[in-house]
Write an enzyme that holds these catalytic residues in place. Structure first.
Site, short mmCIF file in Angstrom:
data_model
loop_
_atom_site.label_atom_id
_atom_site.label_comp_id
_atom_site.label_asym_id
_atom_site.label_seq_id
_atom_site.Cartn_x
_atom_site.Cartn_y
_atom_site.Cartn_z
N HIS A 374 0.81 -1.24 0.00
CA HIS A 374 0.00 0.00 0.00
C HIS A 374 0.83 1.27 0.00
CE1 HIS A 374 -3.96 -1.91 0.95
NE2 HIS A 374 -3.18 -2.84 1.51
N LYS A 567 -8.43 13.75 5.01
CA LYS A 567 -7.56 12.58 4.94
C LYS A 567 -6.57 12.72 6.08
CE LYS A 567 -6.34 13.97 0.71
NZ LYS A 567 -6.30 12.92 -0.28
N ARG A 568 -5.79 11.67 6.37
CA ARG A 568 -4.75 11.81 7.38
C ARG A 568 -3.82 12.97 7.02
NH1 ARG A 568 -4.45 7.95 11.71
NH2 ARG A 568 -2.44 8.94 12.07
N LYS A 573 0.90 14.33 1.51
CA LYS A 573 -0.46 14.63 1.04
C LYS A 573 -0.64 16.14 0.81
CE LYS A 573 -2.40 10.61 3.51
NZ LYS A 573 -3.05 9.72 2.52
N THR A 675 -8.49 6.67 -1.63
CA THR A 675 -9.84 6.10 -1.77
C THR A 675 -10.88 7.17 -1.49
OG1 THR A 675 -9.50 5.25 0.46
CG2 THR A 675 -9.34 3.66 -1.34
N LYS A 679 -14.73 8.43 -3.21
CA LYS A 679 -15.98 8.76 -2.49
C LYS A 679 -16.48 10.14 -2.89
CE LYS A 679 -13.99 6.01 1.18
NZ LYS A 679 -13.17 6.05 2.41
F1 GPW Z 1 2.02 2.51 4.80
N1 GPW Z 1 -2.20 3.44 3.58
C1 GPW Z 1 -2.71 3.70 4.82
F2 GPW Z 1 1.25 1.33 3.20
O1 GPW Z 1 -3.83 4.18 4.97
F3 GPW Z 1 1.03 0.67 5.20
N2 GPW Z 1 -1.98 3.38 5.92
C2 GPW Z 1 -0.76 2.78 5.81
O2 GPW Z 1 -0.13 2.54 6.85
C3 GPW Z 1 -0.27 2.46 4.53
C4 GPW Z 1 -0.99 2.83 3.43
C5 GPW Z 1 1.03 1.74 4.42
C6 GPW Z 1 -3.05 3.81 2.42
C7 GPW Z 1 -2.35 4.53 1.29
O3 GPW Z 1 -1.63 5.63 1.81
C8 GPW Z 1 -3.40 5.00 0.30
O4 GPW Z 1 -2.82 5.60 -0.82
C9 GPW Z 1 -4.26 3.81 -0.15
O5 GPW Z 1 -5.37 4.27 -0.89
C10 GPW Z 1 -4.78 3.03 1.05
O6 GPW Z 1 -3.72 2.66 1.93
C11 GPW Z 1 -5.53 1.78 0.65
O7 GPW Z 1 -4.80 1.03 -0.27
#
Ligand code: GPW
Length: 835
Positions: A374, A567-568, A573, A675, A679
């Site tokens: 991710h 978002k976070r 970002k 994501t 939305k």
């Molecule tokens: F670092 N994402 C997240 F890859 O929400 F583990 N937390 C996390 O710790 C990580 C990824 C990690 C997010 C991505 O930043 C986002 O771009 C993506 O849409 C989402 O994961 C779902 O795939």
């Protein structure tokens, strides 16, 4: 459209009693019964919370038959189970979702209103279960909804954190974190299953011994054991009989263990051990895109993975005589590397505990696991120091070394004399001074048959960069699975008016097949349809405006552009890029108060990791700018800036439908997918965004003419870095940008203190890792195009409609279907409610 009664369930109601019946009278009786007998409360002194609990149990009763039938069918038909292993499940509130998926939302709403109660108020009583940080956890929740809706046998495995993501308050502009004690008043949705508890071992050492055949073997002599107690939450599909489980493990002290201490007269020690054990599932680590690296975090990861694998082996052995074909029972998806220790654990279970040969066990393991990456941020890739891992999981460290040994042997035969390649592929990184690090992404790649990214660009960059050596070795293991979100929560529940319009025009099949929405393009030239579209957006904006007035005491203009970034908070970002632009608009007004600008309401929301200093300072800056801009008489209310505290799933449900403009402005090549972008677009917001993550695909689907694009491409970002990026030159050569940064520097937003925001200013001028200054002018110009487009209501509305109705690709139903076909190789299983 939220529901159309029991007939929608397409099944006969077998026993029409107070726990299953769907007639209004039965539902009402059940509801009042759950108030009186379950909670011991009379109607005269029932609180809205009491009503929520009564309704939750009324709904849960109606899920149970389907739930047990689903489980029984999976067992009897020996189906292959999709097992989604995730440290996070950001489910959001259950009540509304379960009502909608059961097809009884409107029915129940009417029943509640007939009793003279406020349905909305009851829904709002439910604590939002925040067992996740952001996108990754919410993706897991959308996937569970789609799996059940597509009738796929599946189970979500994770941790039942006693404290979820912290509650965010804003005090004096700063983020303050409050513990999220979400279970304080109980949780009507979960079913504890203590009889299915398992033990998880930790610490200690390993020992070689000889088995009865004289074979040399290894056993693990753990230092401590904790009990893992499963708590199941039913996850119903949308208008299907399928109800899958979300199985979350709670850690408790193992009976026998503290009993020994107790008998020895060491009561205090036994209580201390109990607390130690319970610590494991106590709290979610609040980091997004930055690993914690703490021993307790590794203990959490191993805890839920070890419990889940034991559970799956128990399930498998009910219908198979041995574990030779375990991979035919379970397809395990690793949601990032957080559960990747499962690869070593399954090897340990197969080899040490079940006597399988290493190579046979390895084949089964590789066929069982699939890994989703991710992130492309190198600092976000998990690494555990070998010392720490070996202390907590001594046998697993040995197994990882063995896996690595055999793997590197293979690589050596395929690519002789390539030490550099070996160094990149190795699961073990030699970090100098005997300090070894275990690279969890490498372990996940080696131990899985499938590796996937979450958007086209992300998968491409994984193959070209982050995981390029693995892509060279095993190109056939790589897949792209562009993320999606569930239209049930993100359109139906969050935007009931838009949903009603969709259903009125094309029927309700769009909720099962989002491609249906394209039929609405025929209304593009229908002025009446466009007017209704516009009115729905305005109504949603008015609702959000009322919320902002109530919670923040800020009055906003519903005719202004609702320009939203939720978002976070993370530097990549680039929330602060949006803040720079707001300051530029403010400066333009200060230079010429008569200037003709399109009014905007800037809405921000998001949590910063408590230890992430810069992210917290960005929140403070946003609030500091808000304080000045919102009250400056020269602005005359044309710009408003609102930071909404505690952004979470339920606040998202209010915000997305009310947004005109969706800010997706990460540095190209940094956001794996995003994501929230999906939305927003589904709810008719236009996107201003970079060519990053799924933005690229959203633009492709919506049409380039319906998307506000700006900024460097990922390739341009790399090229610029390679040639020596100098942010200072942008500052020196761009008067407006200089004016913006000088305004911050001067202490104008910090009561004259030039030091407060210096870390932000300095990072921009002297480093600017995320290239805000390089993208600034392109962003500001693009925002001018947004304003011009908004002046033409018809044009804007057309663009809004086209964005919304062309988002079928981003239904998580599509994403999950692809995982099923290409990675898991599973098919739907019909659940019959007949006996
Ligand atoms: F670092 N994402 C997240 F890859 O929400 F583990 N937390 C996390 O710790 C990580 C990824 C990690 C997010 C991505 O930043 C986002 O771009 C993506 O849409 C989402 O994961 C779902 O795939």
């Amino acid at each position: 459209t939220l529901a159309d009664g029991p007939e929608a369930l397409q099944c006969p109601t077998l026993i029409e009693d107070d726990r299953t019946g769907m007639s209004p009278e039965t539902l009402k009786r059940a509801f009042l019964d759950n108030l009186f007998y379950l909670q011991g409360v009379n109607r005269t002194d029932a609180s809205p919370y009491n009503y929520y609990v009564a309704l939750a149990y009324t709904v849960r009763d109606r899920l149970l038959r389907r739930f047990l039938k689903s489980t029984d069918t999976y067992k009897q038909e020996k189906v292959k189970l999709v097992c989604y292993f995730s440290a996070e499940f950001l489910m959001g509130r259950y009540l509304g979702n379960n009502l909608a998926n059961l097809g009884i939302y409107d029915l129940i709403k009417e029943m509640i209103e007939e009793l003279g109660l406020d349905f909305e108020e009851i829904i709002e009583q439910e604590p939002d279960p925040g067992l996740g940080n952001g996108g990754l956890g919410r993706l897991a929740a959308c996937f569970l909804d789609s799996l059940a809706s597509l009738e796929i046998p599946a189970i979500g495995y994770g941790i039942r954190y006693e404290f979820g993501i912290f509650h965010q308050m804003i005090q004096n502009g700063w983020q303050v974190e409050i513990p999220d004690n979400w279970l304080r008043f109980g949780n009507p949705w979960e079913l504890p299953r203590p009889d299915e508890s398992v033990e998880v071992k930790l610490g200690g050492r390993t020992e070689i011994y000889h088995d009865d055949k004289g074979q040399e073997r290894v056993q693990w002599l753990p230092e401590r054991r904790v009990l893992a107690i499963p708590h199941d939450t039913p996850v119903p599909g949308y208008k299907t009989n399928t109800v899958n489980a979300l199985r979350l493990w709670k850690a408790e002290a193992s009976e026998s263990f503290n009993f020994e201490a107790f008998n020895a007269g060491l009561y205090d020690q036994s209580v201390a051990e109990k607390m130690d054990a319970e610590t494991i599932s106590k709290v979610l680590y609040p980091n997004d895109n930055t690993p914690a690296g703490r021993e307790l975090r590794l203990a959490q990861q191993y805890f839920f993975v070890a419990a889940s694998l034991q559970d799956l082996i128990r399930i498998h052995l009910k219908s198979h005589k041995n574990l030779q074909n375990f991979h035919e029972t379970a397809a395990i998806q690793l949601n990032d590397t957080h559960p990747a220790i499962a690869i070593a654990e399954l090897m340990r279970l197969l080899v040490d505990e079940n006597g399988l040969e290493w190579s046979k066990a390895w084949t089964i393991t590789q066929k069982t696991f699939a890994y989703t990456n991710h992130t492309l941020l190198p600092e976000a890739l998990e690494r555990w120091s070998a010392d720490l891992l070996g202390k907590l999981l001594p046998r697993h460290l040995e197994i990882i070394y063995l896996i690595n040994h055999f793997f590197l042997d293979d690589v050596r035969t395929w690519f002789p004399d390539n030490e550099e390649l070996l160094g990149k592929l190795s699961i073990v990184e030699e970090a100098g001074w005997g300090n070894k690090q275990i690279r969890m992404a490498n372990l996940a790649c080696v131990g899985s048959h499938s590796i996937n990214g979450v958007a086209a660009l992300h998968t491409e960059l994984l193959q070209k960069d982050t995981l390029k050596e693995f892509a060279m070795l095993w190109p056939e293991k790589f897949y792209n699975k562009t993320n999606g979100v569930t239209p049930r929560r993100w359109i139906l529940l969050s935007n009931p008016q838009l949903s009603a319009l969709f259903t009125e025009k094309i029927g309700d099949n769009w909720l099962k097949d989002l491609k249906e929405l394209r039929k609405l393009e025929q209304y593009l030239d229908d002025p009446e349809f466009r007017q209704r579209w516009y009115e729905i957006k305005q109504a949603n904006k008015a609702d959000l405006a009322a919320y902002m007035l109530k919670t923040r005491n800020i009055e906003v203009d519903v005719n202004s552009i609702f320009d939203v970034q939720v978002k976070r908070i993370h530097e990549y970002k680039r929330q602060h890029l949006a803040v720079l632009h707001i300051i530029a608009l403010y400066n333009r007004i200060k230079q010429n108060p008569q200037i003709d600008i399109v009014p905007r309401t800037f809405i921000f929301g998001g949590k910063a990791a408590p230890g992430y200093f810069m992210a917290k300072l960005i929140i403070k800056l946003t609030n500091a700018v808000a304080e000045i801009v919102n009250k400056d008489p020269d602005v005359r209310g044309r710009l408003k800036l609102v930071f909404l505290p505690n952004f979470n799933v339920s606040l998202g449900q209010r915000i997305y439908p009310a947004a005109d403009l969706s800010e997706q402005i990460s540095t190209a090549g940094k956001e794996a997918s995003g994501t929230g972008n999906m939305k927003f677009a589904m709810n008719g917001s236009l996107t201003i965004g970079t060519l990053d993550g799924a933005n690229i695909e959203i633009r492709e689907e919506a049409g380039a003419e319906n998307f506000f694009l700006f900024g460097l491409t990922a390739e341009e970002v790399y090229a610029k870095k390679a040639h020596g990026y100098e942010p200072m030159s942008y500052y020196k050569n761009n008067r407006e940008l200089k004016g913006v940064i000088d305004r911050i520097k001067s202490g104008y937003f910090s009561h004259g203190d030039p030091e407060l925001f210096r870390p932000i200013v300095d990072s921009l001028l002297y480093d600017d890792q995320y290239m805000l200054l390089a993208d600034y002018q392109s962003y500001a110009d693009c925002q001018e195009q947004v304003s011009e487009a908004y002046r033409d209501r018809d044009k804007w509305t057309r663009m809004s409609i086209l964005n919304s109705v062309r988002m079928a690709k981003f239904s998580s139903d599509r994403t999950i279907w692809e995982y099923c076909q290409e990675i898991w190789k599973v098919n739907p299983v019909k659940i019959s409610l007949e006996d």
